[in-house]
Enzyme design. Structure first.
Site, PDB file in Angstrom:
ATOM      1  N   ARG A 219      23.190  69.008  91.913  1.00  0.00           N
ATOM      2  CA  ARG A 219      22.213  69.828  92.635  1.00  0.00           C
ATOM      3  C   ARG A 219      22.139  71.231  92.042  1.00  0.00           C
ATOM      4  NH1 ARG A 219      21.277  74.717  94.987  1.00  0.00           N
ATOM      5  NH2 ARG A 219      23.404  74.688  95.826  1.00  0.00           N
ATOM      6  N   ASP A 220      23.144  72.024  92.249  1.00  0.00           N
ATOM      7  CA  ASP A 220      23.091  73.414  91.810  1.00  0.00           C
ATOM      8  C   ASP A 220      22.971  73.516  90.299  1.00  0.00           C
ATOM      9  OD1 ASP A 220      23.184  76.224  92.255  1.00  0.00           O
ATOM     10  OD2 ASP A 220      25.273  76.246  91.635  1.00  0.00           O
TER      11      ASP A 220
ATOM     12  N   HIS B 279      33.037  79.697  94.244  1.00  0.00           N
ATOM     13  CA  HIS B 279      31.883  79.151  93.500  1.00  0.00           C
ATOM     14  C   HIS B 279      31.516  80.177  92.429  1.00  0.00           C
ATOM     15  CE1 HIS B 279      27.951  76.758  93.538  1.00  0.00           C
ATOM     16  NE2 HIS B 279      27.687  77.784  92.727  1.00  0.00           N
TER      17      HIS B 279
ATOM     18  N   HIS C 153      30.368  81.466  88.574  1.00  0.00           N
ATOM     19  CA  HIS C 153      29.663  81.191  87.323  1.00  0.00           C
ATOM     20  C   HIS C 153      30.414  81.855  86.166  1.00  0.00           C
ATOM     21  CE1 HIS C 153      25.483  79.773  88.842  1.00  0.00           C
ATOM     22  NE2 HIS C 153      26.416  79.482  89.729  1.00  0.00           N
TER      23      HIS C 153
ATOM     24  N   CYS D 178      21.103  80.758  86.645  1.00  0.00           N
ATOM     25  CA  CYS D 178      20.444  81.426  87.764  1.00  0.00           C
ATOM     26  C   CYS D 178      19.089  81.929  87.302  1.00  0.00           C
ATOM     27  CB  CYS D 178      21.282  82.599  88.282  1.00  0.00           C
ATOM     28  SG  CYS D 178      20.455  83.526  89.599  1.00  0.00           S
TER      29      CYS D 178
ATOM     30  N   ASN E 268      27.446  77.202  86.271  1.00  0.00           N
ATOM     31  CA  ASN E 268      28.704  77.172  87.007  1.00  0.00           C
ATOM     32  C   ASN E 268      29.853  76.920  86.049  1.00  0.00           C
ATOM     33  OD1 ASN E 268      27.801  76.941  90.043  1.00  0.00           O
ATOM     34  ND2 ASN E 268      26.467  75.561  88.908  1.00  0.00           N
TER      35      ASN E 268
END
Length: 294
Positions: free
Chosen positions: A15-16, A207, A209, A240, A249
């Site tokens: 997803r992300d 979380h 990056h 992003c 990530n």
């Protein structure tokens, strides 16, 4: 506190990660990636989102992806939802957990979801109520906890307040996101220490990056604060869209290898995880090449 002996990794690549890639993978490929991640030992997997495909075309057909997935009795499949309509779609698709997202920066909140922090949390209140009534766990994300592309540094107290409000809404776990990878070990630790004053650390996740190559160091800096959940994306997928040059990530492969060096168990098979990373990397390369060959 001491470092945990075991850490749960939440795999956010499907997803992300994929939502910030420039191409959209077919449903069958996305489902196959998730199956490979499950086979590698990952049980907490964020598989998609129920947002408008006009805004996030990479996440279109999440329900079709979920329909192809095998049972996940040892964990859950999580999906991101922006509102009550998204929650109802997630429930109909059989989501085991839903997630909502807020920001610690007012400027980022307005750029990302076109509303203030207060407005975003008000929007999530009916989602939280519906999730509670349906018995579906709720996860919360806080973006820009270590820096904002518009406002610069973000105060730890601001992060703590948003995290506190997400828990008050009903989130069982809050993921603290260094969205643009601006953090350092010192700042990461200070942020988590501030949030842990109002949210129990066992209900927090990291979380981070890897824009500056510091994600692993930032994670290590927080491991003795009572946090034992880390988000990561296979093959370091994503980035992003609101921060030029921001990489994805932290790679799940790197986190698993680093934890092994530290003697921290994850329950993940490195060889199968590496194969999953190669699979999605090849699939993305093919998808990027497709327009030129067509």
């Amino acid at each position: 506190m001491t470092r945990p002996s075991q850490v749960r990794i939440v795999e956010v690549g499907p997803r992300d990660g994929l939502q910030n890639e420039p191409v959209t993978l077919p449903v069958a490929v996305r489902a196959s990636l998730i199956e490979r991640l499950l086979a590698a030992g990952l049980t907490s997997i964020e598989v998609g989102s129920f947002v408008s495909p006009r805004w996030v075309p990479q996440m279109a057909d999440t329900a079709a992806v979920m329909a192809r997935l095998p049972p996940n009795p040892g964990g859950c499949y999580t999906v991101l939802v922006p509102n009550l309509q998204g929650f109802e779609a997630a429930r109909a698709a059989g989501a085991g957990e839903v997630a909502v997202f807020a920001a610690a920066s007012e400027a980022f909140s307005r750029a990302n979801i076109n509303c203030s922090i207060d407005e975003s949390l008000a929007r999530f209140a009916p989602v939280a109520a519906a999730a509670r009534a349906a018995g579906i766990p709720l996860r919360g994300y806080v973006s820009c906890v270590l820096g904002c592309p518009y406002e610069g540094a973000v105060a730890p107290g601001a992060v703590a307040e948003v995290a506190r409000r997400l828990v008050a809404l009903g989130c069982r776990e809050v993921s603290l996101g260094d969205t643009i990878g601006a953090g350092t070990p010192e700042r990461a630790r200070a942020c988590v220490e501030a949030v842990a004053l109002v949210v129990p650390p066992e209900r927090l996740a990291l979380h981070f990056h890897d824009t500056q190559g510091l994600a692993l160091a930032n994670i290590r800096a927080c491991l003795d604060l009572g946090v034992s959940v880390v988000d990561a994306a296979v093959a370091g997928l994503g980035g992003c869209p609101y921060a030029a040059g921001a990489t994805g990530n932290v790679a799940t492969e790197a986190v698993v290898a680093d934890f092994a060096r530290l003697g921290i168990a994850t329950g993940i098979d490195p060889a199968r995880l590496t194969e999953a990373g190669r699979f999605v990397t090849r699939a993305l390369a093919r998808a990027r090449a497709a327009p030129a060959s067509g």
